[in-house]
Structure formats: C-alpha cells, structure tokens
Motif scaffolding. Structure first.
Motif, PDB file in Angstrom:
ATOM      1  N   ILE A   1       0.838  -1.196   0.000  1.00  0.00           N
ATOM      2  CA  ILE A   1       0.000   0.000   0.000  1.00  0.00           C
ATOM      3  C   ILE A   1       0.878   1.252   0.000  1.00  0.00           C
ATOM      4  O   ILE A   1       0.584   2.229  -0.701  1.00  0.00           O
ATOM      5  N   SER A   2       1.981   1.217   0.722  1.00  0.00           N
ATOM      6  CA  SER A   2       2.914   2.340   0.738  1.00  0.00           C
ATOM      7  C   SER A   2       3.492   2.590  -0.653  1.00  0.00           C
ATOM      8  O   SER A   2       3.576   3.741  -1.103  1.00  0.00           O
TER       9      SER A   2
ATOM     10  N   TYR B   1       2.118   1.719  -3.535  1.00  0.00           N
ATOM     11  CA  TYR B   1       1.024   2.244  -4.365  1.00  0.00           C
ATOM     12  C   TYR B   1       0.804   3.727  -4.094  1.00  0.00           C
ATOM     13  O   TYR B   1       0.579   4.509  -5.012  1.00  0.00           O
ATOM     14  N   ASN B   2       0.843   4.116  -2.813  1.00  0.00           N
ATOM     15  CA  ASN B   2       0.660   5.529  -2.467  1.00  0.00           C
ATOM     16  C   ASN B   2       1.746   6.400  -3.093  1.00  0.00           C
ATOM     17  O   ASN B   2       1.452   7.470  -3.624  1.00  0.00           O
ATOM     18  N   LYS B   3       2.985   5.936  -3.031  1.00  0.00           N
ATOM     19  CA  LYS B   3       4.094   6.703  -3.618  1.00  0.00           C
ATOM     20  C   LYS B   3       3.918   6.833  -5.131  1.00  0.00           C
ATOM     21  O   LYS B   3       4.119   7.901  -5.701  1.00  0.00           O
TER      22      LYS B   3
ATOM     23  N   ALA C   1       1.081   6.554  -6.762  1.00  0.00           N
ATOM     24  CA  ALA C   1      -0.125   7.357  -7.001  1.00  0.00           C
ATOM     25  C   ALA C   1       0.190   8.847  -6.891  1.00  0.00           C
ATOM     26  O   ALA C   1      -0.306   9.652  -7.680  1.00  0.00           O
ATOM     27  N   GLU C   2       1.024   9.204  -5.917  1.00  0.00           N
ATOM     28  CA  GLU C   2       1.416  10.606  -5.755  1.00  0.00           C
ATOM     29  C   GLU C   2       2.144  11.137  -6.987  1.00  0.00           C
ATOM     30  O   GLU C   2       2.123  12.330  -7.256  1.00  0.00           O
TER      31      GLU C   2
ATOM     32  N   LEU D   1      -5.171   1.241  -5.667  1.00  0.00           N
ATOM     33  CA  LEU D   1      -5.490   1.740  -4.324  1.00  0.00           C
ATOM     34  C   LEU D   1      -6.999   1.853  -4.147  1.00  0.00           C
ATOM     35  O   LEU D   1      -7.538   1.494  -3.100  1.00  0.00           O
TER      36      LEU D   1
ATOM     37  N   LYS E   1     -13.250   6.900  -0.250  1.00  0.00           N
ATOM     38  CA  LYS E   1     -11.859   6.972  -0.703  1.00  0.00           C
ATOM     39  C   LYS E   1     -11.711   6.271  -2.054  1.00  0.00           C
ATOM     40  O   LYS E   1     -11.017   6.762  -2.952  1.00  0.00           O
TER      41      LYS E   1
ATOM     42  N   LEU F   1     -10.452   8.005  -5.585  1.00  0.00           N
ATOM     43  CA  LEU F   1      -9.319   7.521  -6.376  1.00  0.00           C
ATOM     44  C   LEU F   1      -9.738   7.168  -7.798  1.00  0.00           C
ATOM     45  O   LEU F   1      -9.061   7.542  -8.763  1.00  0.00           O
TER      46      LEU F   1
END
Length: 109
Positions: free
Chosen positions: A8-9, A11-13, A15-16, A26, A42, A46
């Motif tokens: 998930i971390s 994916y977040n990076k 996605a940013e 996500l 959420k 997304l």
C-alpha cells in the motif's frame, strides 16, 4: 500484514506521482476492504482521479460506484457514461455491465 502495508505504501508513492495503475489499485483496495478497511468514499475519490485520464478499469470501477451508490449518490446516467468510456478504452467487461443493466431487460432506477 507487513507485506500488505508495504505494498500500500508503494502504491501511495506511485499514485502521488500520477501512476494511474497505482491509483486504480489503491481504489480497489479501499473498495474491496480486504487489505485495508473498506472505504467507498476513498475508493470513489481515487477512481475519479484515474477515470478522466483514460484508465479503462478505473472508468468501470467508477461506473460501478455510481451504479451502486457507493461513495457517491447513485446515478444511472453517470454509470452508463463511465461504462461506455471504459468500453471505448478497451475494457470488454464493461460491455457485460452495459448489457445487463441498460439493455431494457433490467431496470433499477
């Protein structure tokens, strides 16, 4: 559990940085609620980022949110629009959704 948090971390990076696949994935994580707590709002947020940029799976996922009223008020008109966009962008499964919900055989409005 640690591997899921790490995924998930990542994916977040991604996605940013605007990675549409990561944004959609996500969204699915929050929509399904298996790897993180279910959060339709959420997920909708997304999918709403990736769909207008042409990501076919995000378009189908956004359509499903509209169809079911998950994370957003229900809108058959918007659902149909996004299913058609998904189909136009190569998501063949969107056609099944369109036939099932918009062929006149089944009405949910």
């Amino acid at each position: 559990k640690e591997a899921i948090a790490q995924m998930i971390s990542y994916y977040n990076k991604a996605a940013e940085k605007g990675n549409l696949i990561a944004i959609n994935n996500l969204g699915l994580i929050y929509y399904q609620g298996k790897m993180a707590p279910r959060d339709y709002n959420k997920a909708f947020e997304l999918f709403s980022i990736a769909a207008p940029q042409g990501h076919a799976l995000a378009q189908r996922n956004l359509a499903i949110c509209y169809l079911k009223g998950q994370g957003t008020p229900r809108s058959m008109q918007k659902a149909k629009k996004w299913f058609k966009e998904a189909l136009a962008n190569g998501d063949e499964d969107a056609e099944t959704w369109i036939k099932h919900y918009f062929s006149g055989r089944r009405r949910i409005d």
